[in-house]
Design an enzyme around this catalytic site. Structure first.
Site, mmCIF file in Angstrom:
data_model
loop_
_atom_site.group_PDB
_atom_site.id
_atom_site.type_symbol
_atom_site.label_atom_id
_atom_site.label_comp_id
_atom_site.label_asym_id
_atom_site.label_seq_id
_atom_site.Cartn_x
_atom_site.Cartn_y
_atom_site.Cartn_z
ATOM 1 N N LYS A 1 -9.928 4.504 -0.767
ATOM 2 C CA LYS A 1 -8.525 4.106 -0.731
ATOM 3 C C LYS A 1 -7.772 5.013 0.225
ATOM 4 C CE LYS A 1 -8.180 2.256 -5.445
ATOM 5 N NZ LYS A 1 -7.461 2.318 -6.744
ATOM 6 N N GLY B 1 -3.659 5.428 2.475
ATOM 7 C CA GLY B 1 -2.236 5.199 2.320
ATOM 8 C C GLY B 1 -1.801 3.788 2.632
ATOM 9 N N GLY C 1 -4.109 0.939 2.602
ATOM 10 C CA GLY C 1 -4.991 -0.123 2.132
ATOM 11 C C GLY C 1 -6.194 0.422 1.395
ATOM 12 N N VAL D 1 -10.500 -0.043 1.036
ATOM 13 C CA VAL D 1 -11.653 -0.488 1.816
ATOM 14 C C VAL D 1 -12.834 -0.749 0.889
ATOM 15 C CG1 VAL D 1 -13.225 0.051 3.711
ATOM 16 C CG2 VAL D 1 -10.851 0.830 3.811
ATOM 17 N N ASP E 1 -3.166 9.242 14.182
ATOM 18 C CA ASP E 1 -3.685 9.885 12.972
ATOM 19 C C ASP E 1 -5.117 10.370 13.218
ATOM 20 O OD1 ASP E 1 -3.566 10.895 10.412
ATOM 21 O OD2 ASP E 1 -4.041 8.993 9.422
#
Length: 311
Positions: free
Chosen positions: A40, A42, A44, A46, A163
């Protein structure tokens, strides 16, 4: 000599081109099967999954509609999450071996489902460093050069990731290569300063901490400096805002002077003093001859090969 990855692994057979518009949940269930949770973030969640026609292993990112931060037109009639558009841009024309590829995307009542390539076996760089400790300069140089080349590709397509961190670098343990993942904080590349930031604060540059604005290229280079320090030292250099602003670096004795010098260049407090991506690849430390990356994907598995670097 220019440090540059060779041609990466070929695309999986039968990989579909993303449609101009997302398909619905019924279409997803006819083409893919959702598997167990992988992680998990921020923006979504997966899951593992596979394509029904050939059982190709994929990653499926599920993004709730209320977590979509930006939107982008794909055509005159289709609007999609900005993350989809960014992945579409960096993946056009076959994409780049160092950037994760979007295979398909679907729109549901609750949000969106992004189907992404999933190399196996693989591990994100955060877990890889946590497990192994400092990587040594040979593997670090190999992975770092691949990440820089992947970022160059993204910028050439008008995309800035925003990011860059160890958790967003996926290591293909069979091939010994790195892939840039998770464009959820990304944006379209432009020359004007950015005044928003949804990335990871300990990787953010001092100009964001002090002025809440930054330019894409020097901010990217700062995050690369943090990443390289993490690789060779086993942890990030700064945890608190004041440490980021002071940019005071301490290196273990095992890190070579050339490597320390490159990290210091990338982590220069003044943005204009940081090198470009091209200058990073031409740095003396990056020119050291390449070596294989010692990976151990599984007991009894084939010995992985690192990407070589072109002379």
């Amino acid at each position: 000599m220019l440090t540059k990855p060779l041609q990466g692994p070929p695309a999986p057979p039968g990989t579909p081109t993303p449609p101009p518009g997302g398909k619905d949940r019924e279409a997803f269930e006819a083409e893919y099967r959702l598997g167990p949770l992988l992680g998990k973030g921020g923006f979504g969640t997966v899951f593992a999954g596979h394509r029904l026609t050939d059982r190709l292993q994929v990653a499926i990112k599920v993004i709730p509609r209320n977590r979509v931060l930006g939107w982008s037109p794909l055509s005159d009639s289709v609007t999609c999450p900005l993350e989809v558009a960014l992945l579409w841009k960096v993946g056009a024309g076959g994409g780049h071996p160092g950037v994760i590829r979007l295979l398909d995307w679907f729109e549901t009542q609750e949000g969106f489902m992004l189907v992404l390539e999933r190399p196996l076996p693989a591990q994100d760089l955060f877990d890889y460093i946590t497990e192994k400790g400092p990587l040594g300069e040979g593997p670090s140089r190999c992975f770092f050069g691949q990440v820089v080349a992947a970022i160059q590709h993204c910028h050439s397509r008008g995309v800035v990731h925003r990011d860059i961190k160890d958790e967003n670098i996926l290591i293909d343990l069979r091939r010994g290569c790195a892939k840039l993942i998770d464009f959820g904080s990304g944006a379209l590349l432009h020359d004007e300063p950015y005044t928003d930031f949804d990335g990871t604060r300990v990787y953010s540059p001092p100009e964001w901490i002090s002025r809440h604005q930054y330019h894409a290229l020097p901010a990217t280079v700062w995050s690369l400096g943090i990443l390289l320090y993490d690789m060779v030292c086993g942890d990030i250099p700064f945890e608190r805002d004041q440490e980021i602003l002071e940019a005071e670096l301490h290196f273990p004795a095992h890190v070579s002077p050339d490597c320390c010098a490159l990290i210091r260049r990338c982590l220069a407090p003044k943005p204009s003093s940081r090198p470009s991506l091209e200058e990073i690849l031409l740095d003396p430390w990056m020119q050291t001859p390449a070596e294989d990356v010692p990976l151990n994907p599984s007991k009894g598995g084939p010995a992985p090969l690192a990407w070589s670097l072109l002379p």
